[in-house]
Design a protein around this motif. Structure first.
Motif, short mmCIF file in Angstrom:
data_model
loop_
_atom_site.label_atom_id
_atom_site.label_comp_id
_atom_site.label_asym_id
_atom_site.label_seq_id
_atom_site.Cartn_x
_atom_site.Cartn_y
_atom_site.Cartn_z
N GLY A 48 56.33 21.85 -16.47
CA GLY A 48 55.83 21.85 -14.87
C GLY A 48 55.01 20.74 -14.58
N PRO A 49 54.65 20.59 -13.17
CA PRO A 49 53.76 19.56 -12.81
C PRO A 49 52.38 19.82 -13.10
CG PRO A 49 54.08 21.12 -10.76
CD PRO A 49 55.13 21.38 -11.98
N SER A 50 51.76 18.78 -13.28
CA SER A 50 50.11 18.93 -13.65
C SER A 50 49.58 19.34 -12.41
CB SER A 50 49.75 17.56 -14.26
OG SER A 50 48.23 17.51 -14.14
N THR A 51 48.49 20.26 -12.93
CA THR A 51 47.91 20.75 -11.56
C THR A 51 46.41 20.26 -11.45
OG1 THR A 51 47.16 22.76 -12.68
CG2 THR A 51 49.09 23.01 -11.39
N GLY A 52 46.13 19.09 -12.26
CA GLY A 52 44.97 18.70 -12.65
C GLY A 52 44.92 17.29 -12.01
N THR A 53 43.53 16.93 -11.62
CA THR A 53 43.46 15.51 -11.26
C THR A 53 43.35 14.53 -12.35
OG1 THR A 53 41.06 15.65 -11.24
CG2 THR A 53 42.08 16.20 -9.18
N SER A 54 43.42 13.25 -12.20
CA SER A 54 43.20 12.37 -13.12
C SER A 54 41.96 12.39 -13.66
CB SER A 54 43.47 10.57 -12.62
OG SER A 54 44.96 10.54 -12.40
N ALA A 55 40.85 12.60 -13.02
CA ALA A 55 39.50 12.77 -13.56
C ALA A 55 39.36 13.90 -14.20
CB ALA A 55 38.53 12.89 -12.39
N ALA A 56 40.12 14.86 -13.93
CA ALA A 56 40.23 16.40 -14.93
C ALA A 56 40.92 15.89 -16.30
CB ALA A 56 41.09 17.25 -14.28
#
Length: 248
Positions: free
Chosen positions: A72-80
């Motif tokens: 599935g898609p990542s729900t987090g930001t690059s910073a996360a």
């Protein structure tokens, strides 16, 4: 009234959620023993143990959401993702627990397991021979000496919770123990190669990318038949078989 949500369930164990409580049911009490001890030693946020009555372990739910899931898609930001890399490094730098973990299997054990599994995948027609052969070749880079670290052992992204750009907790420690640090990093980025650079930035040290790629292949080869036998679908888009195909 709270409903009961089945988070994951197969013949070995099951995890249920009701309201703010996770109930883990595991017939193997040794795994629960490891989980409780590892959470007490880990220098990163972990769930609070509410109570324990074998074969059930009750844990408080963590704030935030997971970074996503395999397929599935990542729900987090690059910073996360970067923050997660920093948390993983903190874990790997911690004093070693006194027992080996899932990521700590010997080169000899893994070599035999890989050979047996590749033969079974081809003989039983689960995967094409060329796909297995190519990924077995890639996987061999993981079969090398390593320095033991405090490893989680099953660090898939669904086990890491974040709130905004902050890691709020890591769950499912039953495979934790001494092991190869790059096994954790590969498990965490499996199927989400686009975030590997973010994780490495947070981790803060040079990483042998060939070994990460090797662990992606090795972990996927060893998982396919087990997943099928336990009711999961490694052929789903973005999952283990797609990871193997990406190495061709």
């Amino acid at each position: 009234m709270n409903e009961v949500e089945v988070v994951v369930a197969h013949r070995e164990r099951a995890t249920l959620r009701t309201g703010g409580v996770f109930l883990k049911v595991d017939a193997d009490q040794a795994r629960i023993d490891v989980e409780v001890e590892a959470m007490s030693l880990a220098p990163v946020p972990t769930p609070e143990v509410l109570w324990r009555k074998p074969p059930v372990l009750a844990l408080a739910a963590l704030p935030g959401t997971t970074l996503g899931r395999l397929g599935g898609p990542s729900t987090g930001t690059s910073a996360a993702w970067t923050a997660a890399g920093a948390a993983i490094r903190k874990l790997h730098d911690a004093p070693l627990p006194p027992w080996p973990g899932r990521a700590g299997r010997s080169v000899e054990e893994l070599t035999k397991e890989l050979a047996d599994e590749c033969e079974a995948l081809v003989t039983n027609g689960v995967l094409p021979a060329d796909l297995v052969a190519r990924n077995r070749q890639v996987a061999e880079a993981a079969l090398r000496p390593w320095t033991p670290a405090f490893t989680h052992g099953d660090l898939q992204i669904a086990h890491v919770f974040v709130d905004g750009d902050e890691v709020t907790g890591i769950i499912d420690w039953s495979e934790a123990g001494q092991g190869d640090a790059l096994y954790d990093l590969a498990a965490f980025t499996l199927g989400h190669e686009e975030h590997l650079d973010d994780v490495i930035t947070g981790y803060g040290t040079d990483i042998d990318l060939d070994v990460i790629h090797a662990w992606w292949s090795l972990r996927s080869l060893l998982a396919v038949r087990w997943l099928i036998e336990h009711g999961f679908d490694p052929f789903a888009p973005g999952c283990e078989v797609d990871v193997l195909r990406s190495r061709m």
